[in-house]
Design a protein around this motif. Structure first.
Motif, mmCIF file in Angstrom:
data_model
loop_
_atom_site.group_PDB
_atom_site.id
_atom_site.type_symbol
_atom_site.label_atom_id
_atom_site.label_comp_id
_atom_site.label_asym_id
_atom_site.label_seq_id
_atom_site.Cartn_x
_atom_site.Cartn_y
_atom_site.Cartn_z
ATOM 1 N N ASP A 21 0.855 -1.195 0.000
ATOM 2 C CA ASP A 21 0.000 0.000 0.000
ATOM 3 C C ASP A 21 0.888 1.242 0.000
ATOM 4 O O ASP A 21 1.539 1.557 0.992
ATOM 5 C CB ASP A 21 -0.905 -0.019 1.239
ATOM 6 C CG ASP A 21 -1.957 1.085 1.217
ATOM 7 O OD1 ASP A 21 -1.794 2.052 0.444
ATOM 8 O OD2 ASP A 21 -2.936 0.983 1.984
ATOM 9 N N ARG A 22 0.892 1.961 -1.119
ATOM 10 C CA ARG A 22 1.773 3.117 -1.250
ATOM 11 C C ARG A 22 1.346 4.281 -0.368
ATOM 12 O O ARG A 22 2.101 5.226 -0.190
ATOM 13 C CB ARG A 22 1.799 3.590 -2.709
ATOM 14 C CG ARG A 22 2.208 2.533 -3.709
ATOM 15 C CD ARG A 22 3.616 2.039 -3.492
ATOM 16 N NE ARG A 22 4.621 3.096 -3.632
ATOM 17 C CZ ARG A 22 5.919 2.900 -3.512
ATOM 18 N NH1 ARG A 22 6.377 1.688 -3.206
ATOM 19 N NH2 ARG A 22 6.766 3.901 -3.660
ATOM 20 N N THR A 23 0.136 4.230 0.180
ATOM 21 C CA THR A 23 -0.303 5.328 1.054
ATOM 22 C C THR A 23 0.206 5.166 2.484
ATOM 23 O O THR A 23 0.059 6.076 3.298
ATOM 24 C CB THR A 23 -1.837 5.416 1.077
ATOM 25 O OG1 THR A 23 -2.376 4.233 1.689
ATOM 26 C CG2 THR A 23 -2.394 5.558 -0.342
ATOM 27 N N LEU A 24 0.786 4.017 2.791
ATOM 28 C CA LEU A 24 1.330 3.778 4.126
ATOM 29 C C LEU A 24 2.838 3.976 4.110
ATOM 30 O O LEU A 24 3.515 3.667 3.126
ATOM 31 C CB LEU A 24 1.002 2.358 4.592
ATOM 32 C CG LEU A 24 -0.478 2.024 4.812
ATOM 33 C CD1 LEU A 24 -0.640 0.551 5.137
ATOM 34 C CD2 LEU A 24 -1.067 2.883 5.917
ATOM 35 N N ASN A 25 3.376 4.457 5.221
ATOM 36 C CA ASN A 25 4.815 4.685 5.328
ATOM 37 C C ASN A 25 5.547 3.481 5.904
ATOM 38 O O ASN A 25 6.699 3.231 5.582
ATOM 39 C CB ASN A 25 5.081 5.903 6.214
ATOM 40 C CG ASN A 25 6.556 6.206 6.355
ATOM 41 O OD1 ASN A 25 7.166 6.741 5.439
ATOM 42 N ND2 ASN A 25 7.153 5.841 7.484
ATOM 43 N N GLY A 26 4.866 2.702 6.754
ATOM 44 C CA GLY A 26 5.537 1.626 7.464
ATOM 45 C C GLY A 26 6.220 2.159 8.713
ATOM 46 O O GLY A 26 6.024 3.308 9.111
ATOM 47 N N VAL A 27 7.045 1.337 9.339
ATOM 48 C CA VAL A 27 7.741 1.759 10.554
ATOM 49 C C VAL A 27 8.879 2.698 10.148
ATOM 50 O O VAL A 27 9.797 2.287 9.438
ATOM 51 C CB VAL A 27 8.292 0.553 11.328
ATOM 52 C CG1 VAL A 27 8.930 1.011 12.635
ATOM 53 C CG2 VAL A 27 7.189 -0.455 11.613
ATOM 54 N N PRO A 28 8.838 3.965 10.566
ATOM 55 C CA PRO A 28 9.854 4.928 10.129
ATOM 56 C C PRO A 28 11.272 4.524 10.515
ATOM 57 O O PRO A 28 11.493 3.754 11.457
ATOM 58 C CB PRO A 28 9.436 6.225 10.834
ATOM 59 C CG PRO A 28 7.983 6.051 11.124
ATOM 60 C CD PRO A 28 7.806 4.591 11.402
ATOM 61 N N ALA A 29 12.232 5.085 9.793
ATOM 62 C CA ALA A 29 13.638 4.735 10.003
ATOM 63 C C ALA A 29 14.128 5.155 11.376
ATOM 64 O O ALA A 29 15.091 4.589 11.896
ATOM 65 C CB ALA A 29 14.497 5.376 8.912
ATOM 66 N N ARG A 30 13.487 6.135 12.000
ATOM 67 C CA ARG A 30 13.951 6.590 13.313
ATOM 68 C C ARG A 30 13.250 5.883 14.467
ATOM 69 O O ARG A 30 13.577 6.122 15.626
ATOM 70 C CB ARG A 30 13.763 8.101 13.446
ATOM 71 C CG ARG A 30 12.352 8.575 13.698
ATOM 72 C CD ARG A 30 12.277 10.092 13.811
ATOM 73 N NE ARG A 30 10.979 10.538 14.306
ATOM 74 C CZ ARG A 30 10.694 10.746 15.584
ATOM 75 N NH1 ARG A 30 11.631 10.545 16.498
ATOM 76 N NH2 ARG A 30 9.494 11.137 15.962
ATOM 77 N N VAL A 31 12.295 5.035 14.175
ATOM 78 C CA VAL A 31 11.542 4.331 15.217
ATOM 79 C C VAL A 31 12.156 2.955 15.448
ATOM 80 O O VAL A 31 12.200 2.122 14.536
ATOM 81 C CB VAL A 31 10.054 4.203 14.837
ATOM 82 C CG1 VAL A 31 9.306 3.392 15.890
ATOM 83 C CG2 VAL A 31 9.423 5.583 14.686
ATOM 84 N N LEU A 32 12.621 2.719 16.666
ATOM 85 C CA LEU A 32 13.273 1.458 17.022
ATOM 86 C C LEU A 32 12.342 0.621 17.891
ATOM 87 O O LEU A 32 12.095 0.964 19.052
ATOM 88 C CB LEU A 32 14.571 1.731 17.787
ATOM 89 C CG LEU A 32 15.570 2.697 17.135
ATOM 90 C CD1 LEU A 32 16.776 2.887 18.052
ATOM 91 C CD2 LEU A 32 16.004 2.203 15.783
ATOM 92 N N PRO A 33 11.778 -0.470 17.368
ATOM 93 C CA PRO A 33 10.905 -1.325 18.192
ATOM 94 C C PRO A 33 11.698 -2.025 19.289
ATOM 95 O O PRO A 33 12.795 -2.542 19.047
ATOM 96 C CB PRO A 33 10.339 -2.332 17.183
ATOM 97 C CG PRO A 33 10.585 -1.731 15.830
ATOM 98 C CD PRO A 33 11.832 -0.921 15.970
#
Length: 721
Positions: free
Chosen positions: A437-449
């Motif tokens: 889904d191109r409208t979603l960004n996913g887990v951003p690069a700065r977010v660490l689970p």
């Protein structure tokens, strides 16, 4: 440690040299295996995994950056000749795909992936003590007769099922014990449940042979195939008693029977649960009328025969507990929040010494504890601490994660704390959805689970330490299955923590609960802008003592604070810091509060009547206020930062007054206000008239002398003060 990374058929832009360089700068991290990025490690390049499994012998770990194909890799390792056994060389797995590699900013996710790999390479946490269970498969099934019989059949012959029914048709075959009655009590846990029920019906199902003679003989039809007498329809013909004479199962004169029995497991089919807590104990399953839930429960129950163990999730130090002192109740945060009802008051021992320890405090039943850690999160004194893993291991993971991220050039890291069981699938679902889904960004690069056993197991001490370590923000992911008290407690901790950081001048929202109902809402929540962090990350280690960790974090945050206030007002709910206000017109300096204070924040001065207070020690438990006989103490939640925070570490005088001098020897004792109030209150008492009243104004020594020298009537010569 050897690490294998795979770009999953070239769907992730992995940069092996950059990852290797970042890990090389991280203390303790290994770059072995990062010289090559695989594309189909689970398929065409499986041989590379097998060679790595052979090369890493016993005692050396292998890390695979893929969790989707974990079962395949484990099976492949077992079938690989020359590879060490899994119990000798465990294989670790870490998710870099859904957690960042499939996000829209995946090309900027190298620092994050380096951080995840570095944290995954850490040695496992220190082992903790375990709690044991033993079950022989004796299961109590509670519910309508027909449903209980079906459930018993599903449990199979390996389970010893006992039915407790209250209505419905009972099976003709007497295959298992069946009781009819009203459940009055159910308590315990796996292997040790105690059930109590009351039976008031004339028919004893244990003696009943299901011959149906009573059903046929009853002229009112008051007996059906449930083999219980409907007393509203019965007209006392007693034909049923006559036809059941041989079996003797029917007795209208029998008093109500209370039955208590022990079981290993409980299957509850009732509409209303027998155990109403949010988190029931291990071994208790409730399905209601849900067929799917019944099948899941039956499958689980059939596996619960034998011996089991689980971690002992907590540590408790009674000497630090602020629950009860001197026959007064103070903090009850852990008792109020526990959804498993594993924490109870031990106030029956308040004020009494037992086993060499002061009385009072709490009792935590480890067999009921499910490891949510909420009790440790809300404990202001650190008497309860989380042990799985301990704070030292948690701190090591956070420092490694944030350190590797910064070494690789990452900025504005946001830690996303989430539960392993419920939170991990939410994050993985977002990563998979963003792939298509191109409208979603996913887990951003700065977010660490950061996975936790339960999101409520981490609180203010860990959050503030993470900010001190260099995190821009700390977010806690809630999935909707948390107990309401947990959500409230976490919200209170967030309010306190945010007030502290804002009061020091740090801009932005640093702490937040993320309650995302679906993938799209989670995606939007993770796009929040960063907040202002510290200029220089801290290097301290997290302490086993919660207060110690908080103080270290506050000291570092204060040292970097942009514009700290002299005093930061904090919310009353959940604040572990604060001062006391003492009403001098009420306080008599009886010092009852000093004896009640668990952390010894309150003290006295042996030289003169003073009440001393060290604000750093105060946990705002309220025991001093509840103990004070004059209601002179009020709590004041705050963080006092005067003199760069040094003022709160030194004792200061809360109240002082002139001493009272003995009317016989002039020695100072007590306070003027205290003696005046005592004399006033006892003025009308028959035992304190004449000379006895005057003795109230004497010190202890003079009072004894006066009693022995002038037992009848004493003429007091007033001495000058």
């Amino acid at each position: 440690m050897k690490t294998l990374i795979c770009d999953c058929n070239r769907t992730m832009p992995l940069d092996a040299p950059a990852l290797s360089q970042a890990l090389a700068a991280t203390p303790g991290a290994s770059t072995d295996g990062l010289e090559h990025v695989h594309s189909l490690l689970c398929r065409r390049e499986a041989g590379a995994f097998q060679r790595a499994a052979i090369a890493t012998g016993a005692g050396d770990d292998l890390l695979v950056a893929c969790t989707q194909e974990r079962p395949l890799f484990l099976e492949l390792a077992q079938q690989t000749e020359g590879a060490a056994a899994l119990d000798e060389r465990p294989i670790r797995f870490v998710n870099i795909r859904e957690s960042g590699g499939w996000s829209r900013d995946a090309r900027h996710a190298t620092p994050k992936i380096a951080a995840l790999l570095a944290a995954a390479q850490l040695p496992p946490p220190e082992p903790v003590a375990t709690v044991g269970y033993r079950s022989s498969g004796r299961c109590l099934v509670i519910g309508p007769a027909e449903a209980a019989e079906r459930a018993a059949l599903l449990l199979g012959s390996q389970m010893e099922a006992t039915l407790l029914v209250d209505g419905g048709h009972i099976a003709q075959n007497h295959d298992r014990p069946v009781h009819h009655g009203r459940l009055t009590r159910l308590a315990g846990w796996l292997g040790r449940f105690e059930a109590e029920w009351e039976s008031t019906n004339p028919i004893d199902l244990d003696l009943c042979t299901r011959c149906n003679a009573c059903v046929e003989a009853c002229p009112e039809g008051a007996i059906g195939l449930g083999y219980q007498v409907d007393m509203d329809r019965c007209r006392s013909h007693r034909d049923c008693v006559r036809v059941c004479d041989a079996a003797g199962a029917i007795d209208f004169t029998r008093p109500p029977q209370v039955v208590r029995e022990h079981f290993d497991l409980v299957l509850d089919l009732q509409a209303a649960p027998a155990l109403g807590m949010h988190q029931p104990p291990q071994g208790y399953f409730r399905t209601g009328g849900d067929g799917t839930a019944l099948m899941e429960a039956v499958l689980a129950l059939r596996e619960m025969t034998g011996e089991f163990e689980k971690p002992r999730f907590f540590r408790y130090e009674q000497r630090l507990c602020a629950h009860s002192r001197n026959e007064q109740i103070g903090c009850s945060a852990c008792i109020d929040i526990c959804s498993a009802q594993a924490v109870s008051s031990d106030a029956s021992n308040k004020g009494k010494a037992r086993a060499g320890k002061a009385g009072g405090g709490i009792v935590v039943e480890p067999h009921l504890c499910v490891g949510c850690g909420a009790c440790t999160t809300v404990c202001p004194s650190g008497a309860l601490s989380y042990a799985y893993p301990g704070m030292a291991d948690q701190g090591r993971r956070l420092r490694t994660l944030l350190g590797a991220y910064a070494q690789a050039g990452g900025r504005d890291a946001a830690l996303l704390l989430h539960g392993e069981e419920a939170g991990t699938p939410r994050i993985e679902a977002l990563g998979r959805a963003a792939r298509l889904d191109r409208t979603l960004n996913g887990v951003p690069a700065r977010v660490l689970p950061v996975p936790l056993w339960h999101p409520a197991s981490a609180g203010l001490d860990l959050w503030l330490a993470a900010i001190a370590y260099g995190a821009s923000q700390v977010w806690v992911l809630l999935t909707g299955d948390e107990a309401p008290p947990y959500r409230q407690a976490l919200a209170e901790q967030v309010a306190v923590g945010q007030a502290l950081l804002s009061g020091m001048g740090y801009a932005g929202e640093h702490l937040r609960l993320i309650e995302a109902a679906d993938t799209r809402a989670l995606d939007a929540a993770l796009r929040a802008p960063p907040a202002q962090g510290v200029a220089r990350p801290a290097a301290f280690a997290l302490q086993a003592d919660k207060r110690g960790t908080l103080e270290l974090a506050l000291e570092h945050l204060l040292a970097s604070a942009p514009a700290p206030a002299e005093a930061i007002a904090l919310p009353a709910a959940g604040s572990p810091f604060g001062s006391l206000q003492v009403d001098p017109d009420r306080c008599t300096l009886c010092l009852a509060c000093v004896g009640a204070c668990p952390p010894r924040a309150l003290g006295d001065n042996p030289e003169r009547p003073q009440l001393l207070f060290t604000e750093k020690q105060c946990v705002q438990c309220g025991l001093c206020a509840s103990t004070c006989p004059e209601d002179a103490i009020t709590l004041e939640p705050r963080l006092w930062l005067a003199d760069a925070g040094r003022a709160r570490k030194a004792p200061r005088v809360l109240n002082e007054m002139a001493p009272f001098h003995c009317v016989r020897c002039a020695k100072p004792f007590g306070t003027l206000l205290a003696i005046e109030r005592m004399v006033s209150k006892l003025a009308g008492h028959a035992a304190f008239q004449g000379a006895a009243a005057e003795r109230l104004k004497m010190c202890g020594d003079c009072r004894v002398i006066d009693l022995h020298t002038r037992p009848d009537e004493v003429r007091i010569q007033q001495l000058p003060r």
